[in-house]
Design a protein around this motif. Structure first.
Motif, PDB file in Angstrom:
ATOM      1  N   VAL A 144      24.778  -7.854 -17.167  1.00 51.95           N
ATOM      2  CA  VAL A 144      23.756  -6.843 -16.972  1.00 51.95           C
ATOM      3  C   VAL A 144      22.943  -5.974 -18.540  1.00 51.95           C
ATOM      4  CG1 VAL A 144      23.505  -4.769 -15.462  1.00 51.95           C
ATOM      5  CG2 VAL A 144      25.487  -6.930 -14.465  1.00 51.95           C
ATOM      6  N   GLY A 145      21.986  -6.590 -18.493  1.00 55.74           N
ATOM      7  CA  GLY A 145      20.778  -6.364 -19.800  1.00 55.74           C
ATOM      8  C   GLY A 145      21.953  -6.028 -20.738  1.00 55.74           C
ATOM      9  N   ASP A 146      22.476  -5.013 -21.537  1.00 61.05           N
ATOM     10  CA  ASP A 146      23.790  -5.729 -23.330  1.00 61.05           C
ATOM     11  C   ASP A 146      24.946  -5.829 -22.560  1.00 61.05           C
ATOM     12  OD1 ASP A 146      20.275  -5.272 -24.155  1.00 61.05           O
ATOM     13  OD2 ASP A 146      20.864  -2.978 -24.659  1.00 61.05           O
ATOM     14  N   THR A 147      25.494  -5.656 -21.484  1.00 61.39           N
ATOM     15  CA  THR A 147      26.703  -5.665 -21.291  1.00 61.39           C
ATOM     16  C   THR A 147      27.186  -6.975 -20.746  1.00 61.39           C
ATOM     17  OG1 THR A 147      26.326  -3.354 -21.737  1.00 61.39           O
ATOM     18  CG2 THR A 147      28.702  -4.125 -20.390  1.00 61.39           C
ATOM     19  N   ALA A 148      28.198  -7.443 -20.753  1.00 59.33           N
ATOM     20  CA  ALA A 148      29.343  -8.365 -20.168  1.00 59.33           C
ATOM     21  C   ALA A 148      30.258  -7.537 -19.581  1.00 59.33           C
ATOM     22  CB  ALA A 148      29.213  -9.332 -21.181  1.00 59.33           C
ATOM     23  N   LEU A 149      29.986  -8.087 -17.995  1.00 63.58           N
ATOM     24  CA  LEU A 149      31.377  -7.020 -16.937  1.00 63.58           C
ATOM     25  C   LEU A 149      31.894  -8.047 -15.999  1.00 63.58           C
ATOM     26  CD1 LEU A 149      28.109  -4.507 -15.575  1.00 63.58           C
ATOM     27  CD2 LEU A 149      30.185  -4.027 -17.260  1.00 63.58           C
TER      28      LEU A 149
ATOM     29  N   THR B  40      25.817   2.972  -2.472  1.00 67.58           N
ATOM     30  CA  THR B  40      25.754   1.818  -2.885  1.00 67.58           C
ATOM     31  C   THR B  40      24.891   1.367  -3.778  1.00 67.58           C
ATOM     32  OG1 THR B  40      27.116   0.786  -1.449  1.00 67.58           O
ATOM     33  CG2 THR B  40      26.880  -0.761  -3.340  1.00 67.58           C
ATOM     34  N   ALA B  41      25.284   1.697  -5.479  1.00 64.87           N
ATOM     35  CA  ALA B  41      24.634   0.994  -6.327  1.00 64.87           C
ATOM     36  C   ALA B  41      23.759  -0.542  -6.780  1.00 64.87           C
ATOM     37  CB  ALA B  41      24.825   1.208  -7.898  1.00 64.87           C
ATOM     38  N   MET B  42      22.391  -1.236  -6.835  1.00 64.70           N
ATOM     39  CA  MET B  42      22.667  -2.497  -6.658  1.00 64.70           C
ATOM     40  C   MET B  42      22.265  -2.921  -7.764  1.00 64.70           C
ATOM     41  SD  MET B  42      23.700  -3.947  -3.765  1.00 64.70           S
ATOM     42  CE  MET B  42      23.168  -5.217  -3.657  1.00 64.70           C
ATOM     43  N   PHE B  43      21.811  -3.744  -8.492  1.00 60.53           N
ATOM     44  CA  PHE B  43      21.170  -3.721  -9.707  1.00 60.53           C
ATOM     45  C   PHE B  43      21.491  -5.805  -9.832  1.00 60.53           C
ATOM     46  CE2 PHE B  43      24.902  -1.888 -10.473  1.00 60.53           C
ATOM     47  CZ  PHE B  43      26.016  -2.678 -11.751  1.00 60.53           C
ATOM     48  N   LYS B  44      20.564  -6.051 -10.934  1.00 60.64           N
ATOM     49  CA  LYS B  44      20.415  -7.929 -11.367  1.00 60.64           C
ATOM     50  C   LYS B  44      21.434  -7.522 -12.447  1.00 60.64           C
ATOM     51  CE  LYS B  44      16.993  -8.611  -8.500  1.00 60.64           C
ATOM     52  NZ  LYS B  44      16.910  -9.135  -7.019  1.00 60.64           N
ATOM     53  N   GLY B  45      21.609  -8.954 -12.525  1.00 55.46           N
ATOM     54  CA  GLY B  45      22.751  -9.684 -13.783  1.00 55.46           C
ATOM     55  C   GLY B  45      22.628 -10.706 -13.489  1.00 55.46           C
ATOM     56  N   ALA B  46      23.266 -11.833 -14.282  1.00 53.78           N
ATOM     57  CA  ALA B  46      23.419 -13.439 -14.186  1.00 53.78           C
ATOM     58  C   ALA B  46      25.106 -13.464 -14.172  1.00 53.78           C
ATOM     59  CB  ALA B  46      22.071 -14.021 -15.157  1.00 53.78           C
ATOM     60  N   VAL B  47      25.406 -15.108 -14.272  1.00 52.25           N
ATOM     61  CA  VAL B  47      26.548 -15.010 -14.332  1.00 52.25           C
ATOM     62  C   VAL B  47      26.587 -15.490 -16.133  1.00 52.25           C
ATOM     63  CG1 VAL B  47      28.514 -16.655 -14.036  1.00 52.25           C
ATOM     64  CG2 VAL B  47      26.978 -15.965 -11.724  1.00 52.25           C
ATOM     65  N   GLU B  48      27.371 -14.939 -16.534  1.00 48.69           N
ATOM     66  CA  GLU B  48      28.026 -15.555 -18.244  1.00 48.69           C
ATOM     67  C   GLU B  48      28.678 -17.043 -17.709  1.00 48.69           C
ATOM     68  OE1 GLU B  48      29.373 -12.596 -21.669  1.00 48.69           O
ATOM     69  OE2 GLU B  48      26.758 -13.232 -21.976  1.00 48.69           O
ATOM     70  N   THR B  49      30.132 -16.646 -17.455  1.00 53.26           N
ATOM     71  CA  THR B  49      31.524 -17.910 -17.641  1.00 53.26           C
ATOM     72  C   THR B  49      31.714 -16.895 -16.069  1.00 53.26           C
ATOM     73  OG1 THR B  49      32.864 -16.066 -18.216  1.00 53.26           O
ATOM     74  CG2 THR B  49      31.621 -17.734 -19.844  1.00 53.26           C
ATOM     75  N   SER B  50      32.499 -18.119 -15.535  1.00 47.92           N
ATOM     76  CA  SER B  50      32.862 -18.021 -14.082  1.00 47.92           C
ATOM     77  C   SER B  50      34.612 -19.071 -13.618  1.00 47.92           C
ATOM     78  CB  SER B  50      32.675 -18.759 -13.010  1.00 47.92           C
ATOM     79  OG  SER B  50      32.154 -19.586 -13.444  1.00 47.92           O
TER      80      SER B  50
ATOM     81  N   VAL C   6      21.993   4.083 -16.680  1.00 49.27           N
ATOM     82  CA  VAL C   6      23.196   3.065 -18.164  1.00 49.27           C
ATOM     83  C   VAL C   6      22.373   2.296 -18.790  1.00 49.27           C
ATOM     84  CG1 VAL C   6      25.175   1.914 -18.128  1.00 49.27           C
ATOM     85  CG2 VAL C   6      25.184   3.345 -16.623  1.00 49.27           C
ATOM     86  N   PRO C   7      21.811   3.091 -19.475  1.00 48.23           N
ATOM     87  CA  PRO C   7      20.979   1.998 -20.945  1.00 48.23           C
ATOM     88  C   PRO C   7      21.565   0.542 -20.779  1.00 48.23           C
ATOM     89  CG  PRO C   7      20.827   4.679 -21.240  1.00 48.23           C
ATOM     90  CD  PRO C   7      22.653   4.363 -20.572  1.00 48.23           C
ATOM     91  N   ALA C   8      22.789   0.588 -21.171  1.00 47.19           N
ATOM     92  CA  ALA C   8      23.324  -0.278 -21.865  1.00 47.19           C
ATOM     93  C   ALA C   8      23.132  -1.621 -20.566  1.00 47.19           C
ATOM     94  CB  ALA C   8      24.927  -0.039 -22.019  1.00 47.19           C
ATOM     95  N   LEU C   9      23.083  -1.327 -19.485  1.00 44.81           N
ATOM     96  CA  LEU C   9      23.273  -1.852 -17.945  1.00 44.81           C
ATOM     97  C   LEU C   9      21.689  -1.521 -17.580  1.00 44.81           C
ATOM     98  CD1 LEU C   9      25.813  -1.478 -15.961  1.00 44.81           C
ATOM     99  CD2 LEU C   9      26.051  -2.966 -17.499  1.00 44.81           C
ATOM    100  N   ALA C  10      20.744  -2.515 -18.248  1.00 45.56           N
ATOM    101  CA  ALA C  10      18.909  -2.019 -17.997  1.00 45.56           C
ATOM    102  C   ALA C  10      18.599  -0.871 -17.715  1.00 45.56           C
ATOM    103  CB  ALA C  10      18.861  -3.260 -17.438  1.00 45.56           C
ATOM    104  N   ASP C  11      19.167   0.380 -17.739  1.00 46.16           N
ATOM    105  CA  ASP C  11      18.803   1.580 -17.300  1.00 46.16           C
ATOM    106  C   ASP C  11      19.165   1.276 -15.561  1.00 46.16           C
ATOM    107  OD1 ASP C  11      18.345   3.242 -19.244  1.00 46.16           O
ATOM    108  OD2 ASP C  11      16.331   1.699 -19.318  1.00 46.16           O
ATOM    109  N   ALA C  12      20.896   0.943 -15.628  1.00 39.05           N
ATOM    110  CA  ALA C  12      20.568   0.811 -13.675  1.00 39.05           C
ATOM    111  C   ALA C  12      21.739   2.619 -13.325  1.00 39.05           C
ATOM    112  CB  ALA C  12      21.983  -0.755 -13.197  1.00 39.05           C
ATOM    113  N   VAL C  13      20.853   2.408 -12.451  1.00 38.35           N
ATOM    114  CA  VAL C  13      21.207   3.666 -11.938  1.00 38.35           C
ATOM    115  C   VAL C  13      23.078   3.251 -11.278  1.00 38.35           C
ATOM    116  CG1 VAL C  13      20.804   6.131 -10.779  1.00 38.35           C
ATOM    117  CG2 VAL C  13      19.968   4.688 -11.799  1.00 38.35           C
TER     118      VAL C  13
END
Length: 211
Positions: free
Chosen positions: A101-106, A82-92, A167-174
């Motif tokens: 996550v970084g520059d990308t909304a997922l 499993t890949a684990m990385f940080k983000g913040a909720v934009e909408t719910s 992935v650079p667009a995900l703050a270099d998440a692996v």
């Protein structure tokens, strides 16, 4: 009570004995507690799995539920690659959440109530990530989340190839991705660019302050 009964066996024999233990247990109908650090062994041999950390139960459920609906980030990270990385909720909303996550909304699957702005830990298993084709649109339309990354390394495991991708667009998440048919698919060498796709239902988001 079985305390890691198969830990001293080599991989092939251990996997064969997992099935044999399961068959014998079902024939005898005897309740058995098997203590193991081998996630595959727990999934194969169990009707009920109890995941513990520091003496506390993190989740008690069927193997399918533990794998497909982990209760917290510890369980999600403990079971599978499993890949684990940080983000913040934009909408719910009732249909899911959008995580920045970084520059990308997922698009993601919320585990618990998550309001806008909530810091989250995201979890994505390797088998849910697909390496997309080289055509401009490829099969990207089949996935809700699509990003581009760079292969850091590839590991040949016989029946599959494991890719580690930054992935650079995900703050270099692996992220990790499996190719279960490496003999018939394109081989992606280190430093090559690849596009990755996955769906919201397979992308878990947990509150970062969750114990």
């Amino acid at each position: 009570l079985l305390d890691e009964p198969l830990s001293a066996l080599d991989k092939k024999l251990r996997e064969e004995m997992q099935l044999e233990f399961r068959r014998i247990q079902q024939e005898l109908g005897v309740t058995t507690i098997n203590v193991t650090h081998d996630q595959r062994e727990a999934l194969v041999m169990s009707d009920q799995i109890v995941v513990m950390s520091e003496g506390r139960i993190q989740q008690s459920d069927s193997p399918e539920a533990v794998y497909r609906a982990p209760s917290n980030r510890f369980v999600a990270n403990f079971i599978g690659l499993t890949a684990m990385f940080k983000g913040a909720v934009e909408t719910s909303d009732d249909g899911g959440i959008l995580v920045r996550v970084g520059d990308t909304a997922l698009k993601a699957r919320a585990q618990g109530a998550l309001g806008n702005g909530t810091a989250v830990d995201c979890a994505l298993r390797a088998e849910q990530v697909r390496i997309l084709g080289d055509a401009p649109n490829g099969d990207a339309g089949s996935f809700e989340n699509v990003v581009t990354g760079e292969v850091r390394q590839r590991i040949f495991e016989g029946d599959r190839m494991v890719y580690e991708i930054s992935v650079p667009a995900l703050a270099d998440a692996v992220l990790f991705a499996f190719d279960h048919d490496p003999l018939h698919h394109a081989e992606h060498r280190p430093r090559s660019q690849v596009r990755l796709g996955w769906n919201a239902r397979d992308f878990f988001a947990f509150p970062s302050d969750q114990s």
